[in-house]
Design a protein around this motif. Sequence first.
Motif, PDB file in Angstrom:
ATOM      1  N   LEU A 117       0.833  -1.208   0.000  1.00  0.00           N
ATOM      2  CA  LEU A 117       0.000   0.000   0.000  1.00  0.00           C
ATOM      3  C   LEU A 117       0.865   1.256   0.000  1.00  0.00           C
ATOM      4  N   ASN A 118       1.901   1.255   0.812  1.00  0.00           N
ATOM      5  CA  ASN A 118       2.797   2.419   0.857  1.00  0.00           C
ATOM      6  C   ASN A 118       3.451   2.659  -0.500  1.00  0.00           C
ATOM      7  N   CYS A 119       3.821   1.574  -1.177  1.00  0.00           N
ATOM      8  CA  CYS A 119       4.410   1.720  -2.519  1.00  0.00           C
ATOM      9  C   CYS A 119       3.404   2.300  -3.503  1.00  0.00           C
ATOM     10  N   LEU A 120       2.164   1.850  -3.408  1.00  0.00           N
ATOM     11  CA  LEU A 120       1.128   2.376  -4.300  1.00  0.00           C
ATOM     12  C   LEU A 120       0.953   3.870  -4.085  1.00  0.00           C
ATOM     13  N   ARG A 121       1.032   4.290  -2.832  1.00  0.00           N
ATOM     14  CA  ARG A 121       0.870   5.722  -2.533  1.00  0.00           C
ATOM     15  C   ARG A 121       2.050   6.539  -3.052  1.00  0.00           C
ATOM     16  N   GLN A 122       3.217   5.910  -3.096  1.00  0.00           N
ATOM     17  CA  GLN A 122       4.420   6.622  -3.534  1.00  0.00           C
ATOM     18  C   GLN A 122       4.554   6.688  -5.057  1.00  0.00           C
ATOM     19  N   LEU A 123       3.868   5.802  -5.741  1.00  0.00           N
ATOM     20  CA  LEU A 123       4.073   5.705  -7.183  1.00  0.00           C
ATOM     21  C   LEU A 123       3.659   6.989  -7.898  1.00  0.00           C
ATOM     22  N   GLY A 124       4.539   7.467  -8.743  1.00  0.00           N
ATOM     23  CA  GLY A 124       4.215   8.584  -9.626  1.00  0.00           C
ATOM     24  C   GLY A 124       4.091   9.905  -8.896  1.00  0.00           C
ATOM     25  N   GLY A 125       3.546  10.866  -9.608  1.00  0.00           N
ATOM     26  CA  GLY A 125       3.323  12.194  -9.053  1.00  0.00           C
ATOM     27  C   GLY A 125       2.166  12.846  -9.756  1.00  0.00           C
ATOM     28  N   GLY A 126       1.650  13.911  -9.188  1.00  0.00           N
ATOM     29  CA  GLY A 126       0.546  14.614  -9.812  1.00  0.00           C
ATOM     30  C   GLY A 126      -0.686  13.738  -9.927  1.00  0.00           C
ATOM     31  N   GLU A 127      -1.229  13.658 -11.142  1.00  0.00           N
ATOM     32  CA  GLU A 127      -2.433  12.866 -11.375  1.00  0.00           C
ATOM     33  C   GLU A 127      -2.190  11.397 -11.056  1.00  0.00           C
ATOM     34  N   GLN A 128      -0.995  10.904 -11.401  1.00  0.00           N
ATOM     35  CA  GLN A 128      -0.672   9.501 -11.151  1.00  0.00           C
ATOM     36  C   GLN A 128      -0.664   9.212  -9.648  1.00  0.00           C
ATOM     37  N   GLU A 129      -0.244  10.215  -8.858  1.00  0.00           N
ATOM     38  CA  GLU A 129      -0.242  10.029  -7.412  1.00  0.00           C
ATOM     39  C   GLU A 129      -1.668   9.879  -6.889  1.00  0.00           C
ATOM     40  N   THR A 130      -2.576  10.673  -7.464  1.00  0.00           N
ATOM     41  CA  THR A 130      -3.976  10.558  -7.078  1.00  0.00           C
ATOM     42  C   THR A 130      -4.521   9.179  -7.414  1.00  0.00           C
ATOM     43  N   VAL A 131      -4.148   8.665  -8.588  1.00  0.00           N
ATOM     44  CA  VAL A 131      -4.557   7.316  -8.975  1.00  0.00           C
ATOM     45  C   VAL A 131      -4.004   6.296  -7.986  1.00  0.00           C
ATOM     46  N   GLY A 132      -2.734   6.476  -7.623  1.00  0.00           N
ATOM     47  CA  GLY A 132      -2.121   5.562  -6.665  1.00  0.00           C
ATOM     48  C   GLY A 132      -2.829   5.582  -5.330  1.00  0.00           C
ATOM     49  N   GLU A 133      -3.209   6.778  -4.866  1.00  0.00           N
ATOM     50  CA  GLU A 133      -3.931   6.886  -3.596  1.00  0.00           C
ATOM     51  C   GLU A 133      -5.288   6.188  -3.684  1.00  0.00           C
ATOM     52  N   THR A 134      -5.978   6.371  -4.831  1.00  0.00           N
ATOM     53  CA  THR A 134      -7.288   5.741  -5.002  1.00  0.00           C
ATOM     54  C   THR A 134      -7.170   4.231  -5.006  1.00  0.00           C
ATOM     55  N   VAL A 135      -6.171   3.720  -5.731  1.00  0.00           N
ATOM     56  CA  VAL A 135      -5.944   2.276  -5.770  1.00  0.00           C
ATOM     57  C   VAL A 135      -5.628   1.759  -4.376  1.00  0.00           C
ATOM     58  N   ALA A 136      -4.808   2.512  -3.634  1.00  0.00           N
ATOM     59  CA  ALA A 136      -4.439   2.095  -2.283  1.00  0.00           C
ATOM     60  C   ALA A 136      -5.660   2.034  -1.370  1.00  0.00           C
ATOM     61  N   GLU A 137      -6.517   3.032  -1.477  1.00  0.00           N
ATOM     62  CA  GLU A 137      -7.726   3.056  -0.643  1.00  0.00           C
ATOM     63  C   GLU A 137      -8.643   1.895  -0.993  1.00  0.00           C
ATOM     64  N   ASP A 138      -8.831   1.651  -2.292  1.00  0.00           N
ATOM     65  CA  ASP A 138      -9.672   0.528  -2.711  1.00  0.00           C
ATOM     66  C   ASP A 138      -9.076  -0.800  -2.257  1.00  0.00           C
ATOM     67  N   SER A 139      -7.765  -0.913  -2.350  1.00  0.00           N
ATOM     68  CA  SER A 139      -7.090  -2.140  -1.939  1.00  0.00           C
ATOM     69  C   SER A 139      -7.281  -2.389  -0.453  1.00  0.00           C
ATOM     70  N   GLN A 140      -7.229  -1.307   0.326  1.00  0.00           N
ATOM     71  CA  GLN A 140      -7.392  -1.459   1.765  1.00  0.00           C
ATOM     72  C   GLN A 140      -8.796  -1.957   2.096  1.00  0.00           C
ATOM     73  N   LYS A 141      -9.781  -1.470   1.365  1.00  0.00           N
ATOM     74  CA  LYS A 141     -11.154  -1.936   1.586  1.00  0.00           C
ATOM     75  C   LYS A 141     -11.276  -3.428   1.289  1.00  0.00           C
ATOM     76  N   HIS A 142     -10.699  -3.862   0.164  1.00  0.00           N
ATOM     77  CA  HIS A 142     -10.754  -5.286  -0.187  1.00  0.00           C
ATOM     78  C   HIS A 142     -10.010  -6.132   0.836  1.00  0.00           C
ATOM     79  N   PHE A 143      -8.912  -5.609   1.351  1.00  0.00           N
ATOM     80  CA  PHE A 143      -8.143  -6.367   2.340  1.00  0.00           C
ATOM     81  C   PHE A 143      -8.949  -6.531   3.627  1.00  0.00           C
ATOM     82  N   ILE A 144      -9.637  -5.470   4.043  1.00  0.00           N
ATOM     83  CA  ILE A 144     -10.470  -5.537   5.248  1.00  0.00           C
ATOM     84  C   ILE A 144     -11.560  -6.593   5.082  1.00  0.00           C
TER      85      ILE A 144
END
Length: 252
Positions: A117-144
Motif C-alpha cells: 500500500l505504501n508503494c502504491l501511494r508513492q508511485l508517480g506524481g501529480g495525477e498519477q499520485e492521485t490514482v495511486g492513492e485511489t488504488v491504495a484506498e480501494d485495496s485497503q477496503k478489499h483487504f479488510i
Amino acid sequence: MYKLVIIDDEPRIRRGISHCMPWEQMGITIAGEAANGVEALEVIRSVRPELVITDIRMPDMDGLDMISMVRREGISSHFIVISGYAEFEYAQRALRYGVSDYILKPVEEEKLYQSVLNCLRQLGGGEQETVGETVAEDSQKHFIIRKALRIMENEYMNNLSLASVAERVGVHPNYLSSLFSKHEGESFGNILLHLRMSKARDLMDVTSMKVYEIAERVGYRDFRWFSKLFRQVYGVTPMKYRSGKTQKTEDN
C-alpha cells in the motif's frame, strides 16, 4: 494496472506471495517471476515493473547486488526486500539502494500488504499520485473484507457478531457493514447465515452426526432456531433434507 515481479529462489515462497493478496483488485498484475538475481535482471529489464518483491540470499546474484545494478541502469522500480536475516549490514545496504521496505521472514501477510500500500501511494506524481492513492484506498477496503471473511470462515461456529469482527479488523461496525453491502452485495448477517448453513449441509451429507449435534457444531445451541433458519435457506427442514438424501442413496 501496475506491474509486479516476484523474486525468490524458493518456488513455495513465490507461490505464497502470488496468492496471498488480491493483486488484481489492488490494481496490480504479476508480470513475472525469477529464482535468482541474474534471472531477475532480465525480467525487470524486459517488463519494467513498478513494484518488485525480492529475497536477498539467492544463487548466482543476491537481491541487493541485483537492486544495485537495476539502480545503475536508471530503472525506478519500487523494491520490497524480504529476508530471513536481520543483520544491520543488509538493512543498511537496502536503504542505500532506496528500497521501499525491508521485511523479515516469515512474512506476515498484513505487514506485506501495508508495505505494498505504501508503494502504491508513492508511485508517480501529480495525477498519477492521485490514482495511486485511489488504488491504495480501494485495496485497503478489499483487504479488510478479505480479512473479515477469513475470520468468519475459520470461526463460524463461534459467537461471532458484526461488532466483534469489526474490532478484530480494526474498523467501526458501521463501516464494515457498508463494505459488505457494497462489495459483497449482502449483509454480514446473511453471509454468516449462509456460511453456517452450507457447513451444516456438508456435515449432513458426509457424517452420521445427529442434527442437533450439527446445529451446535455450526454455532446454534437452539435446535428449533437452527431448523427454522435451515428451512429459510434451503426450503426444507434439516430432517427432511437428510431423509431425502437417505432415500436417494437407497434408490441408487
